[in-house]
Structures are given as structure tokens and as C-alpha cells.
Design a protein around this motif. Structure first.
Motif, PDB file in Angstrom:
ATOM      1  N   ALA A  63       0.840  -1.204   0.000  1.00  0.00           N
ATOM      2  CA  ALA A  63       0.000   0.000   0.000  1.00  0.00           C
ATOM      3  C   ALA A  63       0.873   1.250   0.000  1.00  0.00           C
ATOM      4  O   ALA A  63       0.611   2.202  -0.743  1.00  0.00           O
ATOM      5  N   VAL A  64       1.931   1.264   0.821  1.00  0.00           N
ATOM      6  CA  VAL A  64       2.847   2.407   0.857  1.00  0.00           C
ATOM      7  C   VAL A  64       3.524   2.574  -0.494  1.00  0.00           C
ATOM      8  O   VAL A  64       3.604   3.677  -1.043  1.00  0.00           O
ATOM      9  N   LEU A  65       4.004   1.493  -1.060  1.00  0.00           N
ATOM     10  CA  LEU A  65       4.710   1.557  -2.345  1.00  0.00           C
ATOM     11  C   LEU A  65       3.779   1.901  -3.495  1.00  0.00           C
ATOM     12  O   LEU A  65       4.194   2.526  -4.464  1.00  0.00           O
ATOM     13  N   GLU A  94       1.472   4.042  -3.468  1.00  0.00           N
ATOM     14  CA  GLU A  94       1.217   5.484  -3.448  1.00  0.00           C
ATOM     15  C   GLU A  94       2.480   6.303  -3.652  1.00  0.00           C
ATOM     16  O   GLU A  94       2.421   7.520  -3.704  1.00  0.00           O
ATOM     17  N   ALA A  95       3.633   5.644  -3.780  1.00  0.00           N
ATOM     18  CA  ALA A  95       4.921   6.337  -3.835  1.00  0.00           C
ATOM     19  C   ALA A  95       5.473   6.386  -5.250  1.00  0.00           C
ATOM     20  O   ALA A  95       5.131   5.565  -6.098  1.00  0.00           O
ATOM     21  N   VAL A  96       6.358   7.341  -5.470  1.00  0.00           N
ATOM     22  CA  VAL A  96       7.073   7.442  -6.741  1.00  0.00           C
ATOM     23  C   VAL A  96       8.014   6.251  -6.881  1.00  0.00           C
ATOM     24  O   VAL A  96       8.114   5.638  -7.928  1.00  0.00           O
ATOM     25  N   GLU A  97       8.708   5.922  -5.789  1.00  0.00           N
ATOM     26  CA  GLU A  97       9.633   4.789  -5.803  1.00  0.00           C
ATOM     27  C   GLU A  97       8.848   3.533  -5.455  1.00  0.00           C
ATOM     28  O   GLU A  97       8.304   3.417  -4.373  1.00  0.00           O
ATOM     29  N   GLY A  98       8.790   2.595  -6.368  1.00  0.00           N
ATOM     30  CA  GLY A  98       7.954   1.419  -6.189  1.00  0.00           C
ATOM     31  C   GLY A  98       8.720   0.168  -5.802  1.00  0.00           C
ATOM     32  O   GLY A  98       9.926   0.200  -5.523  1.00  0.00           O
ATOM     33  N   PHE A  99       7.996  -0.928  -5.812  1.00  0.00           N
ATOM     34  CA  PHE A  99       8.473  -2.245  -5.415  1.00  0.00           C
ATOM     35  C   PHE A  99       9.785  -2.602  -6.118  1.00  0.00           C
ATOM     36  O   PHE A  99      10.793  -2.908  -5.478  1.00  0.00           O
ATOM     37  N   LEU A 100       9.768  -2.587  -7.437  1.00  0.00           N
ATOM     38  CA  LEU A 100      10.948  -3.020  -8.192  1.00  0.00           C
ATOM     39  C   LEU A 100      12.131  -2.074  -8.029  1.00  0.00           C
ATOM     40  O   LEU A 100      13.278  -2.510  -8.062  1.00  0.00           O
ATOM     41  N   SER A 101      11.875  -0.801  -7.831  1.00  0.00           N
ATOM     42  CA  SER A 101      12.958   0.148  -7.605  1.00  0.00           C
ATOM     43  C   SER A 101      13.695  -0.166  -6.309  1.00  0.00           C
ATOM     44  O   SER A 101      14.931  -0.159  -6.270  1.00  0.00           O
ATOM     45  N   LEU A 102      12.955  -0.459  -5.243  1.00  0.00           N
ATOM     46  CA  LEU A 102      13.604  -0.804  -3.970  1.00  0.00           C
ATOM     47  C   LEU A 102      14.356  -2.125  -4.082  1.00  0.00           C
ATOM     48  O   LEU A 102      15.473  -2.250  -3.567  1.00  0.00           O
ATOM     49  N   VAL A 103      13.771  -3.087  -4.757  1.00  0.00           N
ATOM     50  CA  VAL A 103      14.444  -4.373  -4.942  1.00  0.00           C
ATOM     51  C   VAL A 103      15.742  -4.174  -5.737  1.00  0.00           C
ATOM     52  O   VAL A 103      16.776  -4.763  -5.403  1.00  0.00           O
ATOM     53  N   ALA A 104      15.713  -3.334  -6.765  1.00  0.00           N
ATOM     54  CA  ALA A 104      16.912  -3.057  -7.562  1.00  0.00           C
ATOM     55  C   ALA A 104      18.000  -2.422  -6.706  1.00  0.00           C
ATOM     56  O   ALA A 104      19.176  -2.789  -6.822  1.00  0.00           O
ATOM     57  N   ARG A 105      17.627  -1.486  -5.863  1.00  0.00           N
ATOM     58  CA  ARG A 105      18.611  -0.864  -4.970  1.00  0.00           C
ATOM     59  C   ARG A 105      19.217  -1.906  -4.030  1.00  0.00           C
ATOM     60  O   ARG A 105      20.438  -1.967  -3.843  1.00  0.00           O
ATOM     61  N   SER A 125      16.918  -0.825   4.457  1.00  0.00           N
ATOM     62  CA  SER A 125      15.840   0.020   4.969  1.00  0.00           C
ATOM     63  C   SER A 125      15.792   1.287   4.125  1.00  0.00           C
ATOM     64  O   SER A 125      16.820   1.935   3.912  1.00  0.00           O
ATOM     65  N   TYR A 126      14.595   1.621   3.642  1.00  0.00           N
ATOM     66  CA  TYR A 126      14.426   2.792   2.784  1.00  0.00           C
ATOM     67  C   TYR A 126      13.296   3.659   3.318  1.00  0.00           C
ATOM     68  O   TYR A 126      12.278   3.139   3.775  1.00  0.00           O
ATOM     69  N   LEU A 127      13.470   4.953   3.219  1.00  0.00           N
ATOM     70  CA  LEU A 127      12.407   5.883   3.569  1.00  0.00           C
ATOM     71  C   LEU A 127      11.601   6.147   2.296  1.00  0.00           C
ATOM     72  O   LEU A 127      12.131   6.637   1.293  1.00  0.00           O
ATOM     73  N   VAL A 128      10.328   5.792   2.339  1.00  0.00           N
ATOM     74  CA  VAL A 128       9.410   5.996   1.216  1.00  0.00           C
ATOM     75  C   VAL A 128       8.353   6.969   1.713  1.00  0.00           C
ATOM     76  O   VAL A 128       7.506   6.598   2.521  1.00  0.00           O
ATOM     77  N   GLY A 129       8.438   8.208   1.258  1.00  0.00           N
ATOM     78  CA  GLY A 129       7.581   9.247   1.827  1.00  0.00           C
ATOM     79  C   GLY A 129       7.952   9.422   3.290  1.00  0.00           C
ATOM     80  O   GLY A 129       9.103   9.659   3.622  1.00  0.00           O
ATOM     81  N   GLU A 130       6.994   9.232   4.160  1.00  0.00           N
ATOM     82  CA  GLU A 130       7.216   9.344   5.605  1.00  0.00           C
ATOM     83  C   GLU A 130       7.382   7.972   6.268  1.00  0.00           C
ATOM     84  O   GLU A 130       7.516   7.884   7.479  1.00  0.00           O
ATOM     85  N   GLN A 131       7.370   6.918   5.486  1.00  0.00           N
ATOM     86  CA  GLN A 131       7.320   5.555   6.029  1.00  0.00           C
ATOM     87  C   GLN A 131       8.587   4.772   5.688  1.00  0.00           C
ATOM     88  O   GLN A 131       9.061   4.813   4.554  1.00  0.00           O
ATOM     89  N   LYS A 132       9.122   4.033   6.659  1.00  0.00           N
ATOM     90  CA  LYS A 132      10.232   3.123   6.396  1.00  0.00           C
ATOM     91  C   LYS A 132       9.692   1.845   5.769  1.00  0.00           C
ATOM     92  O   LYS A 132       8.667   1.318   6.188  1.00  0.00           O
ATOM     93  N   VAL A 133      10.415   1.365   4.766  1.00  0.00           N
ATOM     94  CA  VAL A 133      10.122   0.065   4.168  1.00  0.00           C
ATOM     95  C   VAL A 133      11.405  -0.750   4.260  1.00  0.00           C
ATOM     96  O   VAL A 133      12.468  -0.294   3.864  1.00  0.00           O
TER      97      VAL A 133
END
Length: 123
Positions: A51-53, A55-66, A96-104
Motif C-alpha cells: 500500500a505504501v509503495l 502510493e509512492a514514486v519509488e515502487g516495489f521493483l525500484s527498492l528491490v533493484a537498490r 531500509s528505505y524511507l518511502v515518503g514518511e514511512q520506512k520500508v
């Protein structure tokens, strides 16, 4: 405690064969090539993380790539070094990534069978 192997069937699965659209530069000390440093296994995300991802510019696959290229996000230097050692020795890898105001969080299991995206509250 969060169990990514839960039988409740609430985790969302993405194909490990999907490739991100952009490559990230590896973290200091990581491979000089922007390539996968380890196997991901199955990719899953908790409903809250998705749900957080969603609504965010940085999505699931972007975080996985990082994560898989050695950019571990907002972890301390000691944790980043533990991750680099974990890649060499087959231990769990944590980002750990900050996505908006939320840590993922992104966690790849030691046996490389599973990579889970979750919120700290899901753990």
C-alpha cells in the motif's frame, strides 16, 4: 513476529524475473558493476508495504533493484558492512528505505529463497 511464510495468503508476490527500468550505482565497497550481487528468491510484499509503495514514486521493483545492487538505503555503516559480509558468506541481507514518511524494509533470507518487503510494524 512477522512470518513471511504465513499460510494466511496475504503476501503479494512479484515475479523475480521482472527487471527494474533503471540501474542504481552500487554502494561503496560493492561490485563496481551495477548488477545483482546475490539471488533474491521469491519476491513478496506485505499488504501494508505494498500500500505504501503503491502510493509512492519509488515502487516495489525500484527498492528491490537498490537492495540487490548493494544500495542498502538508510542503514548504519556497521549494518552495511554486515550486509557486504552476508553477501560473501550467505547470511541474511537487510535494507531500509524511507518511502515518503514511512520506512520500508527489504530482507533477503540467508538461503536466498525469499526476499520480503515489509514495514517495521509488520515484523
Amino acid at each position: 513476529m512477522f512470518n513471511p511464510h504465513s499460510t494466511e495468503g496475504k503476501a503479494v508476490t512479484k515475479s523475480a524475473n521482472q527487471q527494474p527500468s533503471q540501474q542504481q550505482e552500487p554502494a561503496p565497497g560493492a561490485s563496481s558493476k551495477a548488477c545483482r550481487l546475490f539471488q533474491l528468491g521469491a519476491l513478496v510484499g506485505t499488504p501494508a508495504a505494498m500500500a505504501v509503495l503503491g502510493e509512492a514514486v519509488e515502487g516495489f521493483l525500484s527498492l528491490v533493484a537498490r537492495h540487490v545492487t548493494g544500495d542498502f538505503g538508510d542503514v548504519c555503516a556497521e549494518d552495511a558492512e554486515r550486509n557486504r559480509e552476508a553477501i560473501k558468506h550467505g547470511d541474511r541481507i537487510f535494507s531500509s528505505y524511507l518511502v515518503g514518511e514511512q520506512k520500508v524494509w527489504v530482507i533477503t533470507e540467508a538461503d536466498r529463497s525469499l526476499t520480503t518487503l515489509l514495514l517495521p510494524s509488520d515484523y
